[in-house]
Design a protein around this motif. Structure first.
Motif, PDB file in Angstrom:
ATOM      1  N   PRO A   1       7.756 -14.590 -13.351  1.00 13.23           N
ATOM      2  CA  PRO A   1       6.875 -14.273 -14.478  1.00 13.23           C
ATOM      3  C   PRO A   1       5.417 -14.103 -14.096  1.00 13.23           C
ATOM      4  O   PRO A   1       4.636 -13.532 -14.857  1.00 13.23           O
ATOM      5  N   PHE A   2       5.027 -14.606 -12.915  1.00  8.60           N
ATOM      6  CA  PHE A   2       3.663 -14.412 -12.419  1.00  8.60           C
ATOM      7  C   PHE A   2       3.663 -13.574 -11.147  1.00  8.60           C
ATOM      8  O   PHE A   2       2.728 -13.656 -10.343  1.00  8.60           O
ATOM      9  N   ALA A   3       4.715 -12.765 -10.960  1.00  6.78           N
ATOM     10  CA  ALA A   3       4.935 -12.014  -9.727  1.00  6.78           C
ATOM     11  C   ALA A   3       5.179 -12.998  -8.581  1.00  6.78           C
ATOM     12  O   ALA A   3       5.315 -14.209  -8.792  1.00  6.78           O
ATOM     13  N   LEU A   4       5.255 -12.490  -7.368  1.00  7.31           N
ATOM     14  CA  LEU A   4       5.520 -13.310  -6.191  1.00  7.31           C
ATOM     15  C   LEU A   4       4.685 -12.802  -5.029  1.00  7.31           C
ATOM     16  O   LEU A   4       4.186 -11.669  -5.057  1.00  7.31           O
ATOM     17  N   GLY A   5       4.550 -13.609  -4.007  1.00 12.58           N
ATOM     18  CA  GLY A   5       3.901 -13.160  -2.781  1.00 12.58           C
ATOM     19  C   GLY A   5       2.397 -13.073  -2.900  1.00 12.58           C
ATOM     20  O   GLY A   5       1.775 -13.678  -3.785  1.00 12.58           O
ATOM     21  N   PRO A   6       1.777 -12.295  -2.018  1.00 11.36           N
ATOM     22  CA  PRO A   6       0.309 -12.231  -1.970  1.00 11.36           C
ATOM     23  C   PRO A   6      -0.326 -11.710  -3.249  1.00 11.36           C
ATOM     24  O   PRO A   6      -1.477 -12.040  -3.548  1.00 11.36           O
TER      25      PRO A   6
ATOM     26  N   ARG B   1      -9.922 -11.021  -3.797  1.00 14.71           N
ATOM     27  CA  ARG B   1      -9.186 -12.272  -3.960  1.00 14.71           C
ATOM     28  C   ARG B   1      -9.907 -13.425  -3.253  1.00 14.71           C
ATOM     29  O   ARG B   1      -9.965 -14.547  -3.774  1.00 14.71           O
ATOM     30  N   ARG B   2     -10.462 -13.166  -2.085  1.00 14.49           N
ATOM     31  CA  ARG B   2     -11.185 -14.219  -1.353  1.00 14.49           C
ATOM     32  C   ARG B   2     -12.419 -14.675  -2.125  1.00 14.49           C
ATOM     33  O   ARG B   2     -12.819 -15.839  -2.054  1.00 14.49           O
TER      34      ARG B   2
ATOM     35  N   ASP C   1      -5.301  -0.790  -3.232  1.00 14.41           N
ATOM     36  CA  ASP C   1      -5.734  -0.899  -1.843  1.00 14.41           C
ATOM     37  C   ASP C   1      -5.698  -2.367  -1.419  1.00 14.41           C
ATOM     38  O   ASP C   1      -6.499  -3.178  -1.889  1.00 14.41           O
ATOM     39  N   HIS C   2      -4.790  -2.708  -0.507  1.00 14.40           N
ATOM     40  CA  HIS C   2      -4.600  -4.123  -0.169  1.00 14.40           C
ATOM     41  C   HIS C   2      -5.851  -4.750   0.432  1.00 14.40           C
ATOM     42  O   HIS C   2      -6.209  -5.885   0.079  1.00 14.40           O
ATOM     43  N   GLN C   3      -6.534  -4.053   1.316  1.00 17.45           N
ATOM     44  CA  GLN C   3      -7.709  -4.624   1.960  1.00 17.45           C
ATOM     45  C   GLN C   3      -8.829  -4.869   0.951  1.00 17.45           C
ATOM     46  O   GLN C   3      -9.503  -5.899   0.986  1.00 17.45           O
ATOM     47  N   HIS C   4      -9.032  -3.904   0.059  1.00 18.19           N
ATOM     48  CA  HIS C   4     -10.062  -4.072  -0.961  1.00 18.19           C
ATOM     49  C   HIS C   4      -9.679  -5.191  -1.925  1.00 18.19           C
ATOM     50  O   HIS C   4     -10.525  -6.001  -2.339  1.00 18.19           O
ATOM     51  N   TRP C   5      -8.384  -5.250  -2.287  1.00 21.91           N
ATOM     52  CA  TRP C   5      -7.919  -6.334  -3.153  1.00 21.91           C
ATOM     53  C   TRP C   5      -8.120  -7.677  -2.466  1.00 21.91           C
ATOM     54  O   TRP C   5      -8.557  -8.644  -3.111  1.00 21.91           O
TER      55      TRP C   5
ATOM     56  N   TYR D   1       9.984  -6.604  -1.087  1.00 22.40           N
ATOM     57  CA  TYR D   1       8.842  -5.808  -1.532  1.00 22.40           C
ATOM     58  C   TYR D   1       7.732  -6.632  -2.183  1.00 22.40           C
ATOM     59  O   TYR D   1       6.562  -6.239  -2.120  1.00 22.40           O
ATOM     60  N   LEU D   2       8.071  -7.757  -2.812  1.00 25.04           N
ATOM     61  CA  LEU D   2       7.021  -8.559  -3.436  1.00 25.04           C
ATOM     62  C   LEU D   2       6.413  -9.577  -2.473  1.00 25.04           C
ATOM     63  O   LEU D   2       5.240  -9.926  -2.610  1.00 25.04           O
ATOM     64  N   MET D   3       7.175 -10.047  -1.533  1.00 22.27           N
ATOM     65  CA  MET D   3       6.681 -11.101  -0.654  1.00 22.27           C
ATOM     66  C   MET D   3       5.867 -10.555   0.517  1.00 22.27           C
ATOM     67  O   MET D   3       5.241 -11.322   1.255  1.00 22.27           O
ATOM     68  N   SER D   4       5.849  -9.249   0.694  1.00 23.90           N
ATOM     69  CA  SER D   4       5.133  -8.639   1.814  1.00 23.90           C
ATOM     70  C   SER D   4       3.889  -7.909   1.332  1.00 23.90           C
ATOM     71  O   SER D   4       3.883  -7.299   0.263  1.00 23.90           O
ATOM     72  N   SER D   5       2.832  -7.963   2.140  1.00 21.35           N
ATOM     73  CA  SER D   5       1.620  -7.200   1.842  1.00 21.35           C
ATOM     74  C   SER D   5       1.731  -5.752   2.318  1.00 21.35           C
ATOM     75  O   SER D   5       0.818  -4.956   2.112  1.00 21.35           O
ATOM     76  N   GLU D   6       2.846  -5.419   2.924  1.00 15.37           N
ATOM     77  CA  GLU D   6       3.045  -4.064   3.453  1.00 15.37           C
ATOM     78  C   GLU D   6       3.178  -3.031   2.351  1.00 15.37           C
ATOM     79  O   GLU D   6       2.861  -1.857   2.530  1.00 15.37           O
ATOM     80  N   TYR D   7       3.638  -3.488   1.181  1.00  8.76           N
ATOM     81  CA  TYR D   7       3.906  -2.560   0.085  1.00  8.76           C
ATOM     82  C   TYR D   7       2.853  -2.745  -0.999  1.00  8.76           C
ATOM     83  O   TYR D   7       2.823  -3.774  -1.681  1.00  8.76           O
TER      84      TYR D   7
END
Length: 505
Positions: A442-447, A148-149, A140-144, A106-112
């Motif tokens: 401690p800093f989360a994981l993934g995207p 981020r970019r 919202d992943h796309q807006h996030w 769940y943390l390593m995927s942008s699907e969630y």
């Protein structure tokens, strides 16, 4: 005649009150029915008995009483009920997981996405816009991803090297201040001072602001940040607090603090934008870089820029100060680890006042100590993702439409992941040691991992190295090693120490 009219009016008033009362009662009964529906839907998942039908487990995790750390309660429940358990707060249901495979999935995927039920509640704080839809809270992943970019170049390797100069400058101011107090008698609140230096750093490198807190300048910023963080955790635990008269004075204080932070942020961003339009020479800070990158694309509106202004202050100041404070606190009872740290600092840095990026990169044992501090005392203890569809975790069926919460504080203190978990042991993070398998984040994981994690650790290494280079410190009698939960985790008693100049043999 008058008495007849009065009687008629009273009669209609009674009917009106009866009607309104019936309506309120109907709404209440429907709400109770919805709560019962959520119980029936999720009660097959293990979990502790609810404190009450409506309030769920709110009393058990109330951090406002008995110096309680809610994450210790979650740790107890994880040990008692297994890798997946549920909690209830009013009509909300949250699923906690300490299953490493679920952390990975769940943390390593942008699907969630981040859980909208949790993070949308941070958009406002008691009716005042707070974190909005900045990098931390945007579900919202796309807006996030667009945000981020825009932000990424401001935290590039090249920019980070430039920031080391400010880290050194502000840390040196702290050392000079401590030298005046290092007589072995004066009591020094290390957490308060570390809060000042990290706030001085983030305001300078992010927004070109010179607050001069370490030098003694007064500002409402530290208190405002502390107030909104406490308000955040209280608001999450009691969504109806702002409507309860006994809390109105406190709610007003939180609202005023949120207003202050956004007001200063608005002035800062507006002035920088005007300077860019006027062709003025701009400071090489994070804000300039973000605005320059944003000009090349669609950009971000001012409100979202303000959301990130608040986010940077909290993530870039509060958490780093807390990490450093916990580390100093722990080192006061770890003489062997402290001595080994000093030997590394002596070998790599010596008596230099200007610590270089290369020096920082070579502080391997210091890195281990800071990582172990984050395992045992993570300032940001957890994160949540949203499960839209039905899922299965550790063999337990999870109906869709709920948040799943991952807690690095809980997993970092579980024996099955870290033997002797309450022992402070930096060797867990030696390069040859087995890497923790998705139980340390401690800093989360993934995207959605923290954008500023490298920034924070560079700053922490500079400040900690200078402290150990110059001073011996010990806790004053009566200081505890307890934790206080104020939205982030911090040392309860402030790490009050006495300091003496270090004797170098």
């Amino acid at each position: 005649m008058f008495s007849s009219v009065l009687s008629l009016c009273l009669c209609w008033l009674c009917y009106l009150l009866l009607f309104l009362g019936s309506g309120v009662l109907l709404v209440f009964l429907l709400y109770c029915g919805y709560i019962q529906y959520t119980h029936m839907k999720y009660d097959h998942i293990p979990g502790p008995p609810r404190d009450s039908f409506i309030f769920g487990h709110s009393a058990s995790i109330d951090v406002t009483k008995d110096h309680k750390v809610s994450h210790d309660v979650f740790l107890q429940w994880a040990e008692e009920y297994g890798p997946v358990f549920r909690i209830n707060l009013f009509h909300y249901v949250g699923i906690y997981s300490t299953d490493p495979e679920s952390v990975k999935e769940y943390l390593m995927s942008s699907e969630y996405p981040k859980d909208p039920n949790t993070y949308n509640r941070l958009f406002y704080l008691f009716g005042k816009r707070f974190l909005g839809i900045g990098l931390l809270t945007d579900p919202d992943h796309q807006h996030w991803y667009k945000q981020r970019r825009i932000m990424d170049p401001a935290f590039s390797h090249t920019y980070l090297i430039q920031m080391v100069e400010v880290f050194n400058e502000r840390a040196e101011q702290l050392m000079e201040h401590l030298e005046e107090k290092a007589d072995g008698k004066q009591q020094v609140n290390m957490h308060a001072l570390l809060n000042r230096v990290t706030l001085d750093v983030i305001t300078k490198v992010a927004f070109g602001m010179d607050l001069g807190l370490v030098e003694g300048n007064k500002t409402a910023f530290p208190e405002a940040i502390s107030t909104v963080l406490k308000g955040m955790i209280h608001g999450l635990q009691n969504p109806f607090m702002q409507y309860m008269p006994q809390h109105w004075a406190y709610v007003k204080k939180v609202q005023e603090s949120a207003d202050l932070l956004r007001k200063v942020g608005h002035e800062c961003i507006s002035q920088r934008k005007q300077a860019m339009l006027d062709g003025e020479e701009l400071p090489k800070d994070i804000l300039t870089k973000i605005l320059q990158v944003a000009q090349q694309g669609d950009g971000l509106d001012d409100e979202i820029m303000l959301d990130n202004f608040i986010t940077f202050f909290i993530a870039g100041q509060e958490t780093t100060a807390n990490q450093l404070s916990f580390t100093v606190m722990e080192l006061t009872r770890q003489p062997e680890i402290t001595q080994r740290l000093r030997e590394e600092i002596d070998d790599i840095i010596g008596f230099k006042r200007e610590i270089s990026f290369e020096d920082i990169s070579n502080l391997s044992y210091t890195t281990q100590v800071l990582k172990e501090s984050l395992r045992l005392y993570p300032p940001g203890p957890g994160t949540a993702r949203y499960i839209k569809n039905d899922a299965e975790i550790a063999g337990i069926r999870i109906p869709g439409g709920v948040p799943i919460v991952f807690n690095t504080y809980v997993m970092g203190r579980m024996e099955k992941f870290f033997p002797h978990p309450l022992t402070f042991d930096p060797e867990r993070f030696h390069t040859s040691a087995a890497k923790p398998y998705y139980c340390y984040f401690p800093f989360a994981l993934g995207p959605r991992s923290c954008l500023g994690q490298v920034f924070a650790q560079l700053e922490a290494k500079v400040v900690l190295s200078k402290l150990l280079q110059r001073f011996e410190f010990e806790l004053v009698p009566g200081q505890s090693f307890e934790i206080m939960d104020t939205g982030t985790l911090r040392p309860r008693d402030g790490v009050v120490c006495t300091l003496t100049p270090r004797k170098v043999t």
